[in-house]
Design a protein around this motif. Structure first.
Motif, PDB file in Angstrom:
ATOM      1  N   TYR A  11      15.153  39.027  45.955  1.00 56.54           N
ATOM      2  CA  TYR A  11      14.641  40.358  45.640  1.00 56.54           C
ATOM      3  C   TYR A  11      14.677  40.541  44.127  1.00 56.54           C
ATOM      4  CZ  TYR A  11      14.319  45.441  45.427  1.00 56.54           C
ATOM      5  OH  TYR A  11      13.942  46.725  45.126  1.00 56.54           O
ATOM      6  N   ARG A  12      13.522  40.803  43.539  1.00 56.36           N
ATOM      7  CA  ARG A  12      13.399  40.906  42.086  1.00 56.36           C
ATOM      8  C   ARG A  12      13.246  42.359  41.683  1.00 56.36           C
ATOM      9  NH1 ARG A  12      10.548  36.434  43.677  1.00 56.36           N
ATOM     10  NH2 ARG A  12      11.140  34.455  42.666  1.00 56.36           N
ATOM     11  N   VAL A  13      14.086  42.782  40.709  1.00 59.99           N
ATOM     12  CA  VAL A  13      14.027  44.145  40.179  1.00 59.99           C
ATOM     13  C   VAL A  13      14.250  44.069  38.675  1.00 59.99           C
ATOM     14  CG1 VAL A  13      15.055  46.442  40.171  1.00 59.99           C
ATOM     15  CG2 VAL A  13      14.878  45.170  42.306  1.00 59.99           C
ATOM     16  N   GLY A  14      13.249  44.461  37.911  1.00 61.41           N
ATOM     17  CA  GLY A  14      13.390  44.528  36.457  1.00 61.41           C
ATOM     18  C   GLY A  14      13.830  43.228  35.821  1.00 61.41           C
ATOM     19  N   GLU A  37      17.173  38.936  39.759  1.00 61.98           N
ATOM     20  CA  GLU A  37      16.953  38.435  41.099  1.00 61.98           C
ATOM     21  C   GLU A  37      18.220  38.557  41.930  1.00 61.98           C
ATOM     22  OE1 GLU A  37      15.578  34.458  40.881  1.00 61.98           O
ATOM     23  OE2 GLU A  37      13.577  34.988  40.148  1.00 61.98           O
ATOM     24  N   TYR A  38      18.064  38.922  43.191  1.00 67.60           N
ATOM     25  CA  TYR A  38      19.174  39.059  44.116  1.00 67.60           C
ATOM     26  C   TYR A  38      18.827  38.298  45.395  1.00 67.60           C
ATOM     27  CZ  TYR A  38      20.267  42.930  40.973  1.00 67.60           C
ATOM     28  OH  TYR A  38      20.523  43.688  39.860  1.00 67.60           O
ATOM     29  N   ASP A  39      19.816  37.531  45.906  1.00 67.94           N
ATOM     30  CA  ASP A  39      19.599  36.791  47.151  1.00 67.94           C
ATOM     31  C   ASP A  39      19.581  37.745  48.329  1.00 67.94           C
ATOM     32  OD1 ASP A  39      19.511  34.347  45.879  1.00 67.94           O
ATOM     33  OD2 ASP A  39      21.674  33.999  46.081  1.00 67.94           O
TER      34      ASP A  39
END
Length: 368
Positions: free
Chosen positions: A70-73, A76-78
């Motif tokens: 999950y990409r935000v700004g 990245e987060y798994d």
């Protein structure tokens, strides 16, 4: 593991019941509750599953697997996917987890494995790739050797199954190895002393008599250690090793002068008596100087660490006292016995084998 734990508890109980031990502890610890999964290889083969496939699916259900990010700004987060908490909070729910499929039919974990709730170990210790349980204890009021000997005698009543063994480690193992090395060094030093004396005297008889001063010194060593309640330690063994090269000096002075007098034509008995009178003063002076020099060490007088060196001084002091006194009496006796033995052996070799000896009665008959 069960047998290993039983043996560990038996050894711990024996060590705790032995006088002189304190703070007995073991590395046996009850860990957290865990679920043991015992797979049936026969059942997995029938369904066409492998251990790797089942393990991977089970890991995904319980620990989860990162399927995407999950990409935000710019960060990245798994995103991890795993079974719900209600589906993995008990043994029954774990058995219902899907771990594969056979002919389009889902396969549950309970179909191919037996699940068991138990407590697992916190740590698993190994020595040379073998499972290990350690029992530790401190010492109080008794020497290490006495405590180890008593524990060894009690361990004889413990039935150790095949493939298991009970061994000593730590200070007990170090002491056993050190004592073995010290005894070997003592034997080697004694042999070198004998070879040196034999080369100087150019004889095997005199050095053999001289070496009898070593057991005479050991009498005083162990007697003084017993009187002072000092244990046989590395330092006392070092003192015994030092005595191997010190106590022979008095016997050398005595035997060497006896040999000189006999070479001048003096009979053996007179040579021994004269040598004892003549060498008495230098022997006493030499021994007294050595005893006075080692007295501060035996009393533990000095800088820090003097108590640690005290057994060495006690061993040397006891050996010098008894060796000096007994050398004047025992060594001449040993020398006499050995000299008689050699003389008899020479007479036997001098008589030709098979030659008849003349008989006094027969000679008188011929003359008559």
């Amino acid at each position: 593991e069960r047998i290993l734990r039983q043996l560990g508890e038996q050894v711990r109980a024996i060590v705790a019941a032995t006088p002189g031990t304190t703070n007995v502890d073991t590395n046996l610890r009850s860990g957290k509750t865990e679920v043991a999964v015992r797979l049936s290889r026969v059942r997995m083969a029938e369904l066409g599953l492998t251990t790797a496939d089942v393990g991977a699916q089970l890991r995904t259900n319980i620990a989860g697997a990162a399927t995407t990010k999950y990409r935000v700004g710019g960060s990245e987060y798994d995103i991890t996917v795993r079974a719900g908490e209600d589906d993995r909070d008990s043994v029954r729910e774990l058995g219902d987890l899907r771990v594969g499929a056979a002919n389009g039919t889902p396969v549950r974990l309970s179909d191919i494995a037996a699940l068991e709730l138990r407590r697992g170990p916190i740590t698993i210790d190994r020595l040379n790739r073998q499972r290990l349980i350690t029992v530790e204890a401190g010492l109080v009021g008794r020497p290490l050797g006495a405590v180890v000997a008593e524990i060894q005698s009690k361990l004889k009543s413990v039935t150790v199954p095949s493939g298991y063994r009970v061994v000593f480690g730590g200070e007990a193992e170090f002491q056993a190895e050190t004592f073995g090395d010290m005894l070997f060094a003592l034997a080697l030093g004694t042999l070198l002393v004998y070879m040196t004396i034999a080369a100087q005297f150019e004889s095997l008889l005199n050095p053999f008599a001289i070496m009898f001063s070593l057991p005479l010194a050991s009498i005083g060593v162990f007697f003084l250690l017993l009187v002072t309640r000092t244990t046989v330690s590395i330092m006392s063994l070092l003192g015994i090793m030092m005595l191997a090269g010190i106590v022979v000096n008095n016997a050398i002075l005595l035997i060497e002068f006896i040999s000189q007098l006999r070479e001048r034509g003096l009979p053996r008995r007179e040579a021994i008596l004269q040598a004892g009178q003549t060498r008495l003063r230098p022997i006493l002076m030499t021994a007294l100087v050595s005893i006075m020099g080692g007295l501060p060490v035996a009393l533990g007088i000095g800088s820090s660490g003097a108590e640690w060196r005290k057994p060495l001084g006690i061993a040397v002091l006891g050996g010098l006292m008894t060796s000096t006194f007994l050398t004047l009496f025992v060594i001449p006796v040993i020398y006499t016995l050995l000299d008689d033995l050699v003389a008899r052996a020479r007479r036997r070799r001098a008589v030709p084998v098979g030659v008849p000896q003349p008989v006094a009665g027969a000679e008188q008959d011929e003359k008559s």
